[in-house]
Design an enzyme around this catalytic site. Structure first.
Site, PDB file in Angstrom:
ATOM      1  N   GLY C  10      -8.392  -1.625  -6.018  1.00 14.41           N
ATOM      2  CA  GLY C  10      -8.468  -1.933  -7.445  1.00 14.41           C
ATOM      3  C   GLY C  10      -9.788  -2.595  -7.800  1.00 14.41           C
ATOM      4  N   ARG C  72      -8.482   4.570  -4.133  1.00 14.30           N
ATOM      5  CA  ARG C  72      -7.549   4.126  -3.086  1.00 14.30           C
ATOM      6  C   ARG C  72      -7.471   5.170  -1.958  1.00 14.30           C
ATOM      7  NH1 ARG C  72      -5.142  -0.378  -5.123  1.00 14.30           N
ATOM      8  NH2 ARG C  72      -5.106  -0.541  -7.383  1.00 14.30           N
ATOM      9  N   ASP C 102      -6.792  -6.185   1.781  1.00 14.18           N
ATOM     10  CA  ASP C 102      -6.297  -6.086   3.156  1.00 14.18           C
ATOM     11  C   ASP C 102      -6.271  -4.631   3.634  1.00 14.18           C
ATOM     12  OD1 ASP C 102      -4.269  -5.526   1.436  1.00 14.18           O
ATOM     13  OD2 ASP C 102      -2.815  -6.907   2.318  1.00 14.18           O
ATOM     14  N   ASP C 128      -4.882 -13.794  -2.401  1.00 12.69           N
ATOM     15  CA  ASP C 128      -3.817 -13.992  -1.405  1.00 12.69           C
ATOM     16  C   ASP C 128      -4.250 -13.698   0.025  1.00 12.69           C
ATOM     17  OD1 ASP C 128      -4.104 -11.304  -1.858  1.00 12.69           O
ATOM     18  OD2 ASP C 128      -1.965 -10.853  -1.969  1.00 12.69           O
ATOM     19  N   ARG C 170       1.818  -9.048  -7.412  1.00 17.60           N
ATOM     20  CA  ARG C 170       2.989  -8.357  -6.863  1.00 17.60           C
ATOM     21  C   ARG C 170       3.651  -9.163  -5.766  1.00 17.60           C
ATOM     22  NH1 ARG C 170       2.193  -1.972  -7.423  1.00 17.60           N
ATOM     23  NH2 ARG C 170       2.142  -2.102  -9.694  1.00 17.60           N
ATOM     24  N   ILE C 271      -6.311  -5.780 -18.879  1.00 15.33           N
ATOM     25  CA  ILE C 271      -7.403  -6.626 -19.388  1.00 15.33           C
ATOM     26  C   ILE C 271      -7.701  -7.776 -18.430  1.00 15.33           C
ATOM     27  CG2 ILE C 271      -7.045  -6.092 -21.825  1.00 15.33           C
ATOM     28  CD1 ILE C 271      -5.770  -8.887 -22.110  1.00 15.33           C
TER      29      ILE C 271
END
Lengths: 340, 340, 340, 340
Positions: C10, C72, C102, C128, C170, C271
């Site tokens: 992303g 991706r 990751d 994370d 997530r 956004i």
């Protein structure tokens, strides 16, 4: 004179600047006192009000929302003009300044005809009132939408995606038109215009061909070809059921299925109407609040303020009830020349 | 047709949106080609130009400044109309679109009279042109100044200080008037109005008495009582020498010495004219650029675009040379009611 | 040395600052040359690359997204290490700098083990990763979410509504935790914590009782009591079907049905990840890009950069593959003390 | 326990978040009550204080400045520890939470030694405390400076000028270093480093040669070669007199005279320290306020909070009195690699 202020309908950046402008000017120039009815017409019928003094309105013109609250209450469900008159008498309020959209101003007109001294301040974040060149709140909404699209675009560019942004505008596409022009959108879809799927696909593919990540702006009230407009702006499907998902999502699905370009939609939603107003809106709203007090001082009951060019003028409350100011064909075609 | 674009004078947010609007509309609607003269009239006299294509103007409406550069060059120091005509012939340029303030537009007028097909786009960050309701760049400057004052205010409040902000405006106080109204200033000082020291001190002390940290906005061209206006906007001291320091500093000294309130001044300077334009300025500038191309297409040489209400109209280039649009007494008095 | 840069996964504010930092430092300090593989691993397997020079990276650190594109793509669907080695040989690329989360870093690790000289730069907007104190992009996302909530709050206050904001996250609730703390939320719901409906209702009602318009932040991966977590973060209903609507909508429905308080939800969506990076992210990303070049210069293949305190250090690529850094109980309880 | 809060020294974005974090956590978790001494140590010596309740601190974490005011008062000019103890007894205050820079914390240390229960929260917008990885306010200042430079750059580019921005930093150049890195400055001048005029001119000319409009950032405490540092950061001229004008202006003059490039300077001044704090600063300041209450609850008198990595830890008040944390050579050289 003691003037009661009502803010009614959806919240809108600039409401607090109207209140501050009215209170400071009314108190200092004419010695008027002010009460704020709480929660729109609900407060006016129940007599629920707070005093508005120089101290109360200190520093509020840069705050979003309205310090006296708002609602969509219909006063005739709570006693109508009788209840409003009782409240006014009980609180010693001589006149009302109503700040709101066409619904609110229709109420104000009817209360005026029932003998309540009333002046109006037009408010619509959609900028769809014929009576005035501009309404406050619109500039802030366009700014926020433009800023969001500036952000969406970089994601679209990085992934080679088409990005769809759904903005406010049930009946009028001004926010979509201005934010889309400002952000350099490749297509702008508005309620006033039945763009066909083929036109839309053409613009998207043309942008893609030139190596751009297409950016599409959709007003919530836009109706897709083959769908039936519904009050909610959500359209009906082939079985006459309301469609799930917003129009932005459906436009994104259409683009992706027709062009094969990966497409994502974003619904800007409530962030468009809250928060710090732009300087433009603060100035316009302050001037509106001050001028509405002048109308009251002159006893111009049944009138409201409006912007004409750079001047704040007086118009009749009935002017607010005209046909809404929708996007004209010439303004749409002007923008359309930059599509694709 | 091949159109050469000149951006001249001080830079201004929106210049790139003018260029983009002109190029996209001119190329797509009429098949025109575009050249950008580099560095204002310098490029036009030397024939220093770059092609402006759809690719060149991609995504530029949100960039501050001007991609073709600007300068304050006077073309008659570099060969005048003869040199410009030579450049045009050499580059195959048929007409010029001049984007600039009253100086630039006077040059455009004179070149037009010398037989060069010329259309104009008015540009003044000070918004002081009578020919148009608004100029692009002004809204961005007001936004930046308002944002800065929102920040200064919290420092003033925390220390119990008076804060003075000096903003742009040599001859016209519009930026000071609008940003001061938006930020809730306790005094606004503009070139058009000889505010006395006593008036100023009165406003500052009144705000202090009510527990506020006074906020004062000064346009750079304001002249203090007892000083003589100088071209530089810096005033002369009692010996006729230019004063050191800006007017903001001198106003701060006066306030501190007369009231005993600790006072700090901030000169906003160049940050007011650069960077990302507001959505308002991007839309206005885009429309100006597009409409100027329409003027060229129609052969309306010697004319320029202007905003009247919400419409972009055609006016004569000479209209730009009228008396500047300074702050009227009624607009100042309106703002003044909120002082103190 | 010629280094190929890959940005994968992303998009994230700061990617361009990494690229610029690497190219400027690598070229000026060590004489390295740079290629940018286009569209993530897709470009690395296909040999689709552009030269990255001082000129290419000019001014890009303030641009959102990535100028070399991202995707991706899994390289083993396109020939794996063999295809990458072929590309490198064809383009004269000696080593790869992989910028990603990751997944990307696991790919980098595997390619490193297959003999490709590889250094890594960690990227996760969710912050994370255990291997580093902070990742770039997170600060920008938190800023945008906080700004949006500042806006939502004024609408909530004006209408007496509860406002729910759904933010990214997530598996880790850092964005929700930080933006919620910054905006003064009355409840923060994150994937790491099974908040019961009763707890949530208690916080909302407590805020309402004190006269506040409750503000609730929900990370997209939060799972409501009684629902089953699904990969999509959307949960399953009682029949095991994926729920329609995001978690924000479902939380809003629960609040409204349990408390009777009118509640609106807003999904911030894309956004949060686009547009101008904050100064914090630009500095961190620039330092990461520069330090990754140092790793390459030292031949520290298989390692990546990380922030420890205020220092950029070297860690092993495998460190990126540890358990994700989720919100600890102590950090959540710290925030929770401000709920209600 | 009843805790009195003092905010002292220059104002700084995040002070209100400290106050809110302390009051909410202290009241809800431990049942403590809070008083705010008004105007720094002045209020603490005179016993001028207001109660700080949940209601008082509502919504303040996004406000700049400090709601209890600040000053640079030295308590020993107003009775010292005796006066403070009297105030505390009169108001029933059991302990003091001092929020301030090294001066304030030295005062806190001395009062602690005089037997007053005292905890500290470090505050320096310059981020120059060794005891903590970061202080709140710094991120906001860097953001504002970076945004201003993004704006200045477009003006520089349009006119082909060199732009000089003077930012805060009397003794430590962190704000200059970070904002300069974020904005892509071609030279950064800080107090810790005696950059020669030749070095500076070299960087500026190198940027110009590559077609850039050079951007130079100067911390206010930078000392030009050949000038003598003065306490005011203004330097002395060859005759030992304080120089007129800020260091930014003098650097601009030097560049213009040595390179012939038109150069403009802007002094950012007070706008760097006021207004809405960034989300980063709000979170850090809230955590500091909460943790300082934990210190008080534990009776850790004479200690203060600090950030280490991502954890808030306890350190001794004396740690705040160490040598200031100035820009290290390695951090400066890292940034310098991007100059020119």
């Amino acid at each position: 004179m003691r003037i009661g202020i009502v803010t009614s309908g959806g919240d809108c950046p600039g409401l607090n600047a109207v209140i501050r402008g009215a209170v400071l000017h009314g108190q200092e120039s004419y010695g008027h006192a002010f009460m704020g009815f709480r929660g729109g017409w609900r407060g006016a019928t129940l007599g629920d009000a707070i005093p508005l003094t120089r101290q109360t309105v200190r520093g509020i013109s840069k705050l979003g929302g309205t310090i006296i609250g708002t609602s969509r209450t219909n006063p005739w469900e709570f006693g109508g003009e009788g209840a409003v008159k009782d409240s006014m008498e009980r609180l010693g309020v001589d006149a009302i300044m109503a700040v709101g959209g066409d619904g609110t101003l229709a109420v104000a007109k009817r209360l005026h005809e029932a003998g309540i001294p009333m002046v109006g301040v037009p408010k619509t974040i959609d900028n769809d009132l014929n009576a005035t060149d501009m309404t406050f709140g619109f500039d802030t909404a366009v700014s926020i939408a433009t800023d969001a699209m500036d952000r969406l675009r970089t994601t679209g560019d990085s992934h080679g995606r088409c990005m769809v942004a759904e903005v406010m505008g049930r009946n009028a596409g001004w926010i979509a038109l201005h934010s889309g022009m400002a952000a350099g959108a490749h297509a702008i879809l508005i309620p006033e215009r039945r763009t066909t799927a083929d036109e839309l696909v053409g613009w998207v593919e043309s942008a893609k061909l030139r190596g751009r990540a297409p950016l599409v702006v959709v007003a919530e009230g836009f109706v897709l070809e083959g769908e039936v407009a519904a009050h909610s702006g959500r359209g009906l499907d082939a079985f006459g059921r309301p469609r799930l998902g917003g129009i932005g999502e459906r436009v994104a699905e259409l683009i992706e299925s027709r062009t094969g370009i990966e497409t994502r939609s974003t619904l800007l939603g409530h962030i468009q109407r809250g928060g710090v107003p732009t300087a433009y809106d603060r100035v316009l709203a302050t001037r509106f609040g001050m001028s509405a007090v002048d109308l009251a001082e002159q006893g111009s009951w049944g009138s409201m303020v409006a912007l004409r060019g750079t001047s704040v003028i007086e118009v009749d409350l009935t002017d607010a009830l005209d046909e809404p100011k929708t996007v004209t064909e010439s303004r749409y075609l002007e923008a359309q020349r930059l599509f694709g």
